[in-house]
Design a protein around this motif. Structure first.
Motif, PDB file in Angstrom:
ATOM      1  N   ALA A  15       0.841  -1.200   0.000  1.00 37.24           N
ATOM      2  CA  ALA A  15       0.000   0.000   0.000  1.00 37.24           C
ATOM      3  C   ALA A  15       0.877   1.252   0.000  1.00 37.24           C
ATOM      4  O   ALA A  15       0.618   2.210  -0.745  1.00 37.24           O
ATOM      5  CB  ALA A  15      -0.915  -0.008   1.215  1.00 37.24           C
ATOM      6  N   GLY A  24       2.443   1.739  -3.359  1.00 34.93           N
ATOM      7  CA  GLY A  24       1.413   2.182  -4.289  1.00 34.93           C
ATOM      8  C   GLY A  24       1.099   3.653  -4.109  1.00 34.93           C
ATOM      9  O   GLY A  24       1.023   4.420  -5.084  1.00 34.93           O
ATOM     10  N   TYR A  30       1.649   7.106  -6.423  1.00 32.23           N
ATOM     11  CA  TYR A  30       0.614   8.105  -6.707  1.00 32.23           C
ATOM     12  C   TYR A  30       1.151   9.518  -6.547  1.00 32.23           C
ATOM     13  O   TYR A  30       0.893  10.394  -7.372  1.00 32.23           O
ATOM     14  CB  TYR A  30      -0.555   7.876  -5.756  1.00 32.23           C
ATOM     15  CG  TYR A  30      -1.715   8.814  -5.948  1.00 32.23           C
ATOM     16  CD1 TYR A  30      -2.575   8.657  -7.022  1.00 32.23           C
ATOM     17  CD2 TYR A  30      -1.938   9.853  -5.051  1.00 32.23           C
ATOM     18  CE1 TYR A  30      -3.644   9.505  -7.201  1.00 32.23           C
ATOM     19  CE2 TYR A  30      -3.009  10.719  -5.224  1.00 32.23           C
ATOM     20  CZ  TYR A  30      -3.857  10.543  -6.307  1.00 32.23           C
ATOM     21  OH  TYR A  30      -4.911  11.385  -6.479  1.00 32.23           O
ATOM     22  N   THR A  64      -1.451   2.262 -13.521  1.00 29.20           N
ATOM     23  CA  THR A  64      -2.662   1.451 -13.490  1.00 29.20           C
ATOM     24  C   THR A  64      -2.480   0.201 -14.341  1.00 29.20           C
ATOM     25  O   THR A  64      -2.903  -0.892 -13.981  1.00 29.20           O
ATOM     26  CB  THR A  64      -3.861   2.262 -14.007  1.00 29.20           C
ATOM     27  OG1 THR A  64      -3.809   3.542 -13.427  1.00 29.20           O
ATOM     28  CG2 THR A  64      -5.156   1.595 -13.651  1.00 29.20           C
ATOM     29  N   ILE A  76      -0.640  -2.294 -12.439  1.00 29.62           N
ATOM     30  CA  ILE A  76      -1.471  -3.031 -11.480  1.00 29.62           C
ATOM     31  C   ILE A  76      -2.255  -4.131 -12.193  1.00 29.62           C
ATOM     32  O   ILE A  76      -2.339  -5.266 -11.710  1.00 29.62           O
ATOM     33  CB  ILE A  76      -2.418  -2.058 -10.754  1.00 29.62           C
ATOM     34  CG1 ILE A  76      -1.608  -1.149  -9.840  1.00 29.62           C
ATOM     35  CG2 ILE A  76      -3.455  -2.820  -9.959  1.00 29.62           C
ATOM     36  CD1 ILE A  76      -2.426  -0.159  -9.090  1.00 29.62           C
ATOM     37  N   TYR A 108      -6.415   4.753 -10.789  1.00 23.48           N
ATOM     38  CA  TYR A 108      -5.240   4.192 -10.122  1.00 23.48           C
ATOM     39  C   TYR A 108      -5.569   3.768  -8.696  1.00 23.48           C
ATOM     40  O   TYR A 108      -5.246   2.650  -8.270  1.00 23.48           O
ATOM     41  CB  TYR A 108      -4.090   5.219 -10.113  1.00 23.48           C
ATOM     42  CG  TYR A 108      -2.872   4.713  -9.404  1.00 23.48           C
ATOM     43  CD1 TYR A 108      -2.139   3.674  -9.947  1.00 23.48           C
ATOM     44  CD2 TYR A 108      -2.479   5.247  -8.183  1.00 23.48           C
ATOM     45  CE1 TYR A 108      -1.039   3.186  -9.287  1.00 23.48           C
ATOM     46  CE2 TYR A 108      -1.375   4.765  -7.525  1.00 23.48           C
ATOM     47  CZ  TYR A 108      -0.655   3.733  -8.080  1.00 23.48           C
ATOM     48  OH  TYR A 108       0.431   3.232  -7.432  1.00 23.48           O
ATOM     49  N   LEU A 109      -6.225   4.641  -7.955  1.00 26.74           N
ATOM     50  CA  LEU A 109      -6.536   4.306  -6.562  1.00 26.74           C
ATOM     51  C   LEU A 109      -7.515   3.129  -6.504  1.00 26.74           C
ATOM     52  O   LEU A 109      -7.396   2.243  -5.650  1.00 26.74           O
ATOM     53  CB  LEU A 109      -7.104   5.525  -5.841  1.00 26.74           C
ATOM     54  CG  LEU A 109      -6.052   6.622  -5.644  1.00 26.74           C
ATOM     55  CD1 LEU A 109      -6.675   7.823  -4.961  1.00 26.74           C
ATOM     56  CD2 LEU A 109      -4.875   6.109  -4.825  1.00 26.74           C
ATOM     57  N   LEU A 165      -5.427   0.116  -7.136  1.00 25.72           N
ATOM     58  CA  LEU A 165      -4.603  -0.217  -5.971  1.00 25.72           C
ATOM     59  C   LEU A 165      -5.450  -0.915  -4.911  1.00 25.72           C
ATOM     60  O   LEU A 165      -5.039  -1.923  -4.320  1.00 25.72           O
ATOM     61  CB  LEU A 165      -3.984   1.065  -5.409  1.00 25.72           C
ATOM     62  CG  LEU A 165      -2.914   0.869  -4.336  1.00 25.72           C
ATOM     63  CD1 LEU A 165      -1.763   0.063  -4.895  1.00 25.72           C
ATOM     64  CD2 LEU A 165      -2.420   2.212  -3.826  1.00 25.72           C
TER      65      LEU A 165
END
Lengths: 337, 286
Positions: free
Chosen positions: A30, A33, A37, A48, A51, A177-178, A181
């Motif tokens: 996390a 990640g 960001y 992204t 991921i 992206y979030l 993640l």
């Protein structure tokens, strides 16, 4: 049972210490990640993509690393998820979590089909060939069904609804992206439970010696089929994420090249640990981004050299090297890949 | 009727060209237990050398073919000594990864040296003209490919089944330790058969250039085709390879003639069907 105890002196898992380690590991993922960001706000689309590929590499690891099934066709499952989510999105289902769920279901169904076909062959090479044939067949099917998939033009015009009804998928890809993640962390935690469950242990046993596991009274085929479905749903989630974030689904998401690349990433990171899939994907795609923008063919040569070097000098991947030099164990492996 | 005959001729010659390329891979996979995905890359090197010799240097076609075979073998020998020898007997996934790596390297280097364009191998006048074989005319080149295929199949079969070298090779495959204890230098046997396989691959790459055009991505594009053909036929079996090449060549050519927009669909559907029914290939060893 006597010989079994002698040849497999694997210590019983120590739950308490392992739990702490996993919490630290997840927190680390996390943190990395989120650092990505803040550090690369202009490259969130690429991150992204990383991921989505990490999810694909994880799904391959479930088969190759935990069941000993060699596959070069995992992109079939990834593409099934991507196309299912894409088609659903074009036809009016735009809620992101529903789309991911659709992708996961489609991936696991594709995994079921793939498992039924691939498990007809009992050992390495025919399985590899079947997996390649399946991904090529999916590719041709996606190309042919252009009314649904857009064929070689790709499926465009996806417009997923806002996340939780609040966060729009913007041009910079922050939301995507979030969202990705969060998905990755969830999947990773679930998979940690899966591989540590009795079911995961059974899979590892099958990898070591399917005949012996069968002789001990377990049914090998349904266990492996179940793993195929789990692996398929992980790959499908990756595909759905790729579809939602790029808002396009191309034919390349169902290709042999994508499968081979994902396998290379996994090998780079290390087969048989979930961390290996993540480490390998991040490093591979980071390098690819830098080198292939200079000259794509140099990138190819470099990947080739990298593969040769890994096979000769670090067969357990980067995480394996790290274990050797730091003594930190990232997970129990089944010996040879 | 005319269509059926043209499909049959095309399928037969395509299958034979495929056979000449793939039989080397079948040998390495069946006899030496090495999944050599770089085989297509060697066929490509052969094509490049022949193209360079015949087109750029203007040499005679037969000489260019010889040069291609020799040159490819020369390139392959150090690779065998330093890379392939380490993965004999390794798990198949390891072999696949290593040979994919070698393929990527060869593609990158080839593109750097020769550029991304398609290379042609000019045919001599005798092969470029059509020949009348009674009921219709076909290109002489296709006849040449057919003859090559038959000669290669026959020659290999007699080499493996009828000569002292074949005996040593089969012995080394069955039990390498025992064979070397009996005084056979197994590394030499392996190296020679590897060179033979690579040479055949190069020959196939040259004579099959009409069907599978020579360009840098050749190695990757047809890697899967070659691997599939060999495992359908059963690794190590010459009749199996002939059967698989003719069968898959027929399926592929027919599919392309009658339903061109389906692409490779029928080819891979046939592959899945055959591998599911015969996991060891049509005529593979148990």
């Amino acid at each position: 049972m006597q010989t079994l105890a002698q040849t497999q002196p694997v210590a019983m898992p120590q739950p308490k210490r392992a739990w702490w380690r996993d919490i630290v590991g997840v927190a680390l993922i996390a943190a990395v990640g989120l650092a990505g960001y803040w550090l690369f706000p202009d490259n969130l689309a690429l991150l992204t993509r990383v991921i989505a590929m990490a999810l694909l590499a994880l799904s391959i690891d479930l088969l190759v690393g935990y069941c000993g099934i060699a596959t070069l066709g995992q992109a079939a499952l990834f593409g099934a998820g991507a196309y299912a989510a894409g088609i659903a999105c074009v036809n009016g289902i735009t809620e992101p979590f529903t789309l991911v769920l659709i992708g996961a279901v489609a991936g696991s169904l594709a995994g079921l089909v793939m498992g039924v076909v691939m498990l007809r062959a009992s050992h390495g090479l025919p399985q590899l060939v079947l997996s390649i044939a399946i991904v090529q067949l999916f590719h041709e099917a996606a190309n042919k069904a252009s009314a649904w998939t857009g064929g070689s033009d790709g499926l465009a015009g996806l417009s997923p609804a806002a996340l939780f009804g609040v966060f729009e998928f913007d041009l910079w890809g922050r939301t995507a992206y979030l969202f990705g993640l969060g998905l990755l962390l969830t999947v990773f935690i679930v998979l940690k439970f899966v591989v540590r469950s009795p079911f995961g242990m059974l899979c590892r046993g099958i990898k070591e010696d399917p005949v012996r596991v069968g002789a001990m009274g377990a049914f090998v085929f349904p266990v492996l089929l179940k793993m195929f479905m789990i692996s398929g749903s992980v790959a499908g989630i990756g595909g759905a994420l790729a579809a939602i974030s790029t808002q396009v689904v191309g034919l390349d998401s169902v290709s042999f090249e994508l499968s081979a690349n994902a396998l290379v990433m996994l090998v780079l990171g290390g087969i048989g640990t979930l961390y290996g899939a993540l480490v390998g994907t991040v490093i591979f795609m980071g390098f690819e981004h830098v080198v292939s923008s200079i000259n794509p063919f140099h990138w190819m040569t470099l990947v080739g050299v990298l593969l040769i070097v890994m096979v000769l000098f670090a067969p357990r991947g980067l995480t394996g090297l790290m274990e050797t030099y730091t003594g930190l164990k990232l997970g129990k492996r089944g010996g040879r890949a | 009727m005319q269509t059926i005959i043209s499909i049959a001729v095309d399928a037969l010659t395509y299958g034979m060209a495929l056979f000449v390329i793939c039989i080397g891979l079948s040998l390495t996979m069946g006899l030496m237990r090495l999944v050599n995905l770089a085989h297509g890359a060697f066929a490509m090197i052969g094509g490049y050398i022949a193209s360079y010799a015949a087109r750029d240097l203007g040499l005679w076609y037969g000489f260019a073919v010889l040069l291609a075979i020799l040159g490819t073998v020369l390139i392959a020998i150090p690779l065998e000594r330093f890379l392939f020898r380490r993965i004999y007997g390794a798990p198949q996934l390891t072999q696949v990864l290593m040979t994919i790596g070698i393929t990527f390297c060869i593609i990158g280097i080839t593109n750097y040296l020769f550029g991304p364009t398609l290379k042609t191998i000019p045919l001599p006048r005798g092969l470029a003209e059509p020949v009348d074989i009674g009921f219709r005319t076909i290109a002489a080149h296709r006849l040449f490919v057919l003859v090559c295929g038959i000669v290669v199949a026959g020659g290999l079969w007699s080499l493996i089944e009828r000569t002292a070298f074949g005996v040593k090779l089969r012995a080394a495959v069955d039990n390498a330790a025992m064979t070397s204890a009996l005084g056979v230098r197994t590394e030499v046997v392996y190296a020679v058969s590897f060179a033979l396989a690579v040479g055949l691959g190069a020959l196939g790459g040259v004579i099959g250039a009409e069907f599978l055009p020579v360009e840098p991505y050749y190695a990757l594009r047809y890697m899967v085709t070659f691997l599939v053909v060999v495992s359908v036929g059963g690794a190590g079996s010459i009749p199996g390879a002939v059967l698989a090449c003719l069968l898959l060549g027929a399926v592929d050519t027919t599919g392309r003639y009658l339903m061109p927009d389906f692409g490779n669909f029928f080819f891979y559907a046939a592959v899945i069907l055959i591998v599911c029914l015969f996991p060891r290939g049509l005529l593979g060893r148990a």
